[in-house]
Design a protein around this motif. Structure first.
Motif, PDB file in Angstrom:
ATOM      1  N   GLY A  71      36.551  45.939  34.595  1.00 36.90           N
ATOM      2  CA  GLY A  71      37.348  46.144  35.809  1.00 36.90           C
ATOM      3  C   GLY A  71      39.044  46.789  35.216  1.00 36.90           C
ATOM      4  N   ALA A  72      39.263  46.392  34.015  1.00 33.90           N
ATOM      5  CA  ALA A  72      40.664  46.980  33.358  1.00 33.90           C
ATOM      6  C   ALA A  72      39.701  48.147  32.738  1.00 33.90           C
ATOM      7  N   LEU A  73      38.721  48.061  31.872  1.00 31.94           N
ATOM      8  CA  LEU A  73      38.516  48.492  31.059  1.00 31.94           C
ATOM      9  C   LEU A  73      38.492  50.500  32.134  1.00 31.94           C
ATOM     10  N   ALA A  74      37.184  49.700  33.119  1.00 36.85           N
ATOM     11  CA  ALA A  74      37.317  50.641  33.716  1.00 36.85           C
ATOM     12  C   ALA A  74      38.331  51.965  34.689  1.00 36.85           C
ATOM     13  N   LEU A  75      38.863  50.742  34.693  1.00 41.95           N
ATOM     14  CA  LEU A  75      40.494  51.922  35.818  1.00 41.95           C
ATOM     15  C   LEU A  75      41.384  52.420  34.207  1.00 41.95           C
ATOM     16  N   GLY A  76      40.779  51.652  33.168  1.00 46.61           N
ATOM     17  CA  GLY A  76      42.107  52.692  31.870  1.00 46.61           C
ATOM     18  C   GLY A  76      41.045  53.682  31.584  1.00 46.61           C
ATOM     19  N   LEU A  77      39.948  53.772  31.646  1.00 49.26           N
ATOM     20  CA  LEU A  77      39.507  55.246  31.105  1.00 49.26           C
ATOM     21  C   LEU A  77      39.306  56.182  32.484  1.00 49.26           C
ATOM     22  N   CYS A 132      46.767  39.435  30.639  1.00 42.89           N
ATOM     23  CA  CYS A 132      45.763  39.248  31.192  1.00 42.89           C
ATOM     24  C   CYS A 132      45.053  39.169  32.558  1.00 42.89           C
ATOM     25  N   VAL A 133      46.502  38.639  33.079  1.00 48.00           N
ATOM     26  CA  VAL A 133      46.616  38.775  34.547  1.00 48.00           C
ATOM     27  C   VAL A 133      46.885  40.173  35.123  1.00 48.00           C
ATOM     28  N   VAL A 134      47.508  40.838  34.259  1.00 43.33           N
ATOM     29  CA  VAL A 134      47.973  42.142  34.916  1.00 43.33           C
ATOM     30  C   VAL A 134      46.957  43.183  35.018  1.00 43.33           C
ATOM     31  N   ALA A 135      46.179  43.351  33.262  1.00 44.54           N
ATOM     32  CA  ALA A 135      45.166  44.221  33.374  1.00 44.54           C
ATOM     33  C   ALA A 135      43.570  43.486  34.515  1.00 44.54           C
ATOM     34  N   GLY A 136      43.583  42.225  34.078  1.00 41.18           N
ATOM     35  CA  GLY A 136      42.101  41.633  34.903  1.00 41.18           C
ATOM     36  C   GLY A 136      42.955  41.511  36.795  1.00 41.18           C
ATOM     37  N   HIS A 137      43.683  41.851  37.241  1.00 40.74           N
ATOM     38  CA  HIS A 137      43.608  41.877  38.472  1.00 40.74           C
ATOM     39  C   HIS A 137      43.761  42.812  39.205  1.00 40.74           C
ATOM     40  N   MET A 138      44.368  43.994  38.155  1.00 41.72           N
ATOM     41  CA  MET A 138      44.042  45.454  38.825  1.00 41.72           C
ATOM     42  C   MET A 138      42.555  45.654  38.544  1.00 41.72           C
TER      43      MET A 138
END
Length: 340
Positions: A71-77, A132-138
């Motif tokens: 999810g974090a990678l998809a959102l970042g992309l 990890c909390v910030v990236a994972g939660h988003m």
């Protein structure tokens, strides 16, 4: 064997819950959460079958971490691509640069966290947990959003209705731009489907953002429907006062109801906007379903990101309430992966 049976039971329960939510009312964010949990349960079952003898709790944790990473990678992309694709007229250089840096941070955070965990030092572990909390939660929130909105876009309703509401958007020099034209064409296609069923719906283009020099959105939309799409003038009734999507729905309903028609009605908008429009309709107590026209690929990342932010803002209490769970799972995952 007991682990397999337990995981299989959980898989069945989550998929059943997802299907039940969709069948009852698919205009809800929780359907995306149920879909994500069903995917988590299914992935865990697969891991149990592949890694026999591995503790079930660790597999559950690792799969949850993997989904948060995805999810974090998809959102970042999405953020990075959107910041590159967006027109300089829509966002200045500073805005695009800030957005791109935020997306890059999401893409880099997982790798940086792994390196920090590998140090085994308290400061490194603390920073890794925070990242990890910030990236994972988003990332998980983004997957929930996609799990709710993508199925809604891909599987439009096929109901009978006596009215079609078409949501307006900005005009360019008083003319209907491609994005708005696709909304209108989608409504015309839906009208043709209804005509084949013996229903002649009233079309209500809605939007009142006009001034002394520019016609209201709905007036230009009505002209397109009549003069270009060939819809009879008596089957088009423009709503010229709305300034927001909520007003589009409320005022268009008033026109259709005063014409002696009965809802629920069909709402035509862009595909990326369909789910949020459906959420708004549900919040207003309307049983309307929303259909979406395709969106240009160059515009899709930016539009998706905006819809994600606004949709999550509607559910900010739930996002914050789930934060302690993300913190706890992240701490457990870091402890599992940290060197002894």
């Amino acid at each position: 064997m007991l682990d397999v049976l337990g995981a299989l039971t959980v898989v069945a329960l989550w998929w059943f819950a997802h299907l039940l939510l969709v069948r009852h009312d698919r205009r809800r964010v929780r359907s995306g959460f149920a879909l994500l949990m069903a995917v988590h349960a299914s992935s865990t079952l697969l891991a149990v079958l592949v890694f026999r003898g591995h503790p079930l709790g660790e597999l559950l944790l690792l799969v949850a971490g993997a989904l948060g990473l995805i999810g974090a990678l998809a959102l970042g992309l999405t953020v990075v691509v959107g910041s590159v694709a967006v027109s300089r007229w829509e966002s200045g250089l500073l805005g695009r640069l800030s957005s791109a840096l935020g997306g890059i941070a999401l893409l880099v955070a997982p790798g940086a966290a792994v390196m920090l965990v590998a140090t085994g030092t308290p400061p490194g572990l603390g920073i890794a947990i925070a990242a990890c909390v910030v990236a994972g939660h988003m990332g998980v929130a983004y997957l929930v959003f996609l799990g709710a909105t993508v199925p809604y876009q891909l599987f439009p309703p096929h109901r009978e209705s006596t009215g079609i509401i078409i949501l307006g958007s900005v005009l360019y020099d008083g003319r209907v731009p491609p994005l708005l034209r696709r909304r209108l064409d989608r409504a015309v296609t839906e009208r043709e489907r209804l005509l084949s069923l013996g229903v002649d719906p009233l079309l209500v283009p809605s939007g009142g953002k006009g001034d002394g020099f520019t016609p209201a959105e709905s007036e230009a939309m009505a002209a397109y429907l009549i003069e270009v799409a060939g819809v009879p003038a008596d089957r088009v009734h423009a709503e010229t006062e709305a300034r927001t999507t909520e007003e589009n729905l409320i005022l268009s309903h008033r026109i259709l109801d005063e014409a002696g028609l009965q809802g629920p009605y069909i709402v035509s908008t862009s595909r990326y906007h369909a789910f949020r429009a459906a959420l708004l309709a549900r919040g207003l107590g309307l049983d309307d379903e929303v259909i979406g026209a395709r969106t240009a690929l160059s515009y899709l990342p930016t539009a998706t990101l905006r819809e994600f932010v606004i949709t999550m803002a509607y559910r900010v209490r739930w996002v914050l309430a789930a934060l302690p769970v993300t913190v706890a799972l992240t701490i457990l995952l870091v402890r599992l992966l940290a060197p002894a």
